[in-house]
Design a protein around this motif. Structure first.
Motif, PDB file in Angstrom:
ATOM      1  N   SER A   6       0.865  -1.180   0.000  1.00 52.04           N
ATOM      2  CA  SER A   6       0.000   0.000   0.000  1.00 52.04           C
ATOM      3  C   SER A   6       0.906   1.237   0.000  1.00 52.04           C
ATOM      4  N   PRO A   7       0.403   2.390  -0.426  1.00 57.74           N
ATOM      5  CA  PRO A   7       1.241   3.590  -0.471  1.00 57.74           C
ATOM      6  C   PRO A   7       1.900   3.943   0.868  1.00 57.74           C
ATOM      7  N   ASP A   8       1.236   3.623   1.986  1.00 51.33           N
ATOM      8  CA  ASP A   8       1.841   3.907   3.299  1.00 51.33           C
ATOM      9  C   ASP A   8       2.797   2.808   3.744  1.00 51.33           C
ATOM     10  N   GLY A   9       2.904   1.739   2.952  1.00 53.95           N
ATOM     11  CA  GLY A   9       3.826   0.653   3.268  1.00 53.95           C
ATOM     12  C   GLY A   9       3.303  -0.365   4.253  1.00 53.95           C
ATOM     13  N   GLU A  10       2.130  -0.154   4.796  1.00 55.02           N
ATOM     14  CA  GLU A  10       1.623  -1.011   5.866  1.00 55.02           C
ATOM     15  C   GLU A  10       1.106  -2.367   5.376  1.00 55.02           C
ATOM     16  N   THR A  11       0.488  -2.403   4.205  1.00 60.13           N
ATOM     17  CA  THR A  11      -0.098  -3.641   3.711  1.00 60.13           C
ATOM     18  C   THR A  11       0.776  -4.255   2.635  1.00 60.13           C
ATOM     19  N   LEU A  12       1.185  -5.505   2.836  1.00 62.24           N
ATOM     20  CA  LEU A  12       1.931  -6.244   1.835  1.00 62.24           C
ATOM     21  C   LEU A  12       0.923  -6.958   0.938  1.00 62.24           C
ATOM     22  N   HIS A  13       0.896  -6.569  -0.333  1.00 68.54           N
ATOM     23  CA  HIS A  13      -0.041  -7.172  -1.278  1.00 68.54           C
ATOM     24  C   HIS A  13       0.553  -8.392  -1.977  1.00 68.54           C
ATOM     25  N   ALA A  14       1.832  -8.325  -2.320  1.00 74.67           N
ATOM     26  CA  ALA A  14       2.486  -9.429  -3.014  1.00 74.67           C
ATOM     27  C   ALA A  14       3.994  -9.268  -2.880  1.00 74.67           C
ATOM     28  N   GLU A  15       4.697 -10.389  -3.050  1.00 75.01           N
ATOM     29  CA  GLU A  15       6.159 -10.361  -3.007  1.00 75.01           C
ATOM     30  C   GLU A  15       6.690 -11.448  -3.924  1.00 75.01           C
ATOM     31  N   GLY A  16       7.912 -11.263  -4.393  1.00 71.92           N
ATOM     32  CA  GLY A  16       8.463 -12.269  -5.279  1.00 71.92           C
ATOM     33  C   GLY A  16       9.847 -11.924  -5.761  1.00 71.92           C
TER      34      GLY A  16
END
Length: 147
Positions: free
Chosen positions: A101-111
């Motif tokens: 998320s723009p505030d960095g709080e929510t991780l949506h995906a990683e890889g």
């Protein structure tokens, strides 16, 4: 959100990036990662523009792309892409990335995304230039930091 390594680029999720359920379509993550990486390298002199490359390092191919989805992106607007290099070898490189998320709080995906620099004439792996090595050095995750 502050990062000790790598770079954060904000990209925009548009309406046509969403699937029928209003969630960012899984196939769009690769495109959005490309849209985050391109300005970083372009601002440092390694770009492809008007049918020509500014450095031979632009001629590379994706070898592998992996992604794990953690929380759906549900709508349009900005998305933060944190990326860094885990490895920069003689002819290949491996990025790690997070979509947040723009505030960095929510991780949506990683890889991860692995690329190989190719010789345009032979399409065989060839060594990165010193210019690419200099830019890559700014993205390498220090070994002392946890993965």
């Amino acid at each position: 959100m502050s990062h000790q390594f790598g770079h954060v680029e904000h990209v925009t999720v548009h309406f046509d990036d969403l699937d029928a359920m209003g969630i960012l379509h899984n196939a769009r993550y690769a495109v959005l990662l490309e849209r985050a990486l391109t300005p970083y390298w372009t601002e440092r002199g390694i770009a492809f523009s008007a049918g020509r490359h500014s450095a031979p390092d632009v001629f590379h191919a994706v070898r592998e792309f992996t992604i794990a989805f953690r929380a759906p992106v549900t709508g349009v607007g900005p998305l933060a892409v944190h990326f860094w290099l885990e490895h920069f070898g003689t002819t290949s490189a491996r990025y790690a990335f997070e979509f947040r998320s723009p505030d960095g709080e929510t991780l949506h995906a990683e890889g991860t995304r692995s690329i190989v620099r190719l010789d345009p004439a032979t399409l065989r792996p060839t060594a990165w230039t010193e210019a690419a090595r200099a830019v890559a050095a700014t993205l390498l995750r220090p070994a002392a930091l946890p993965a």
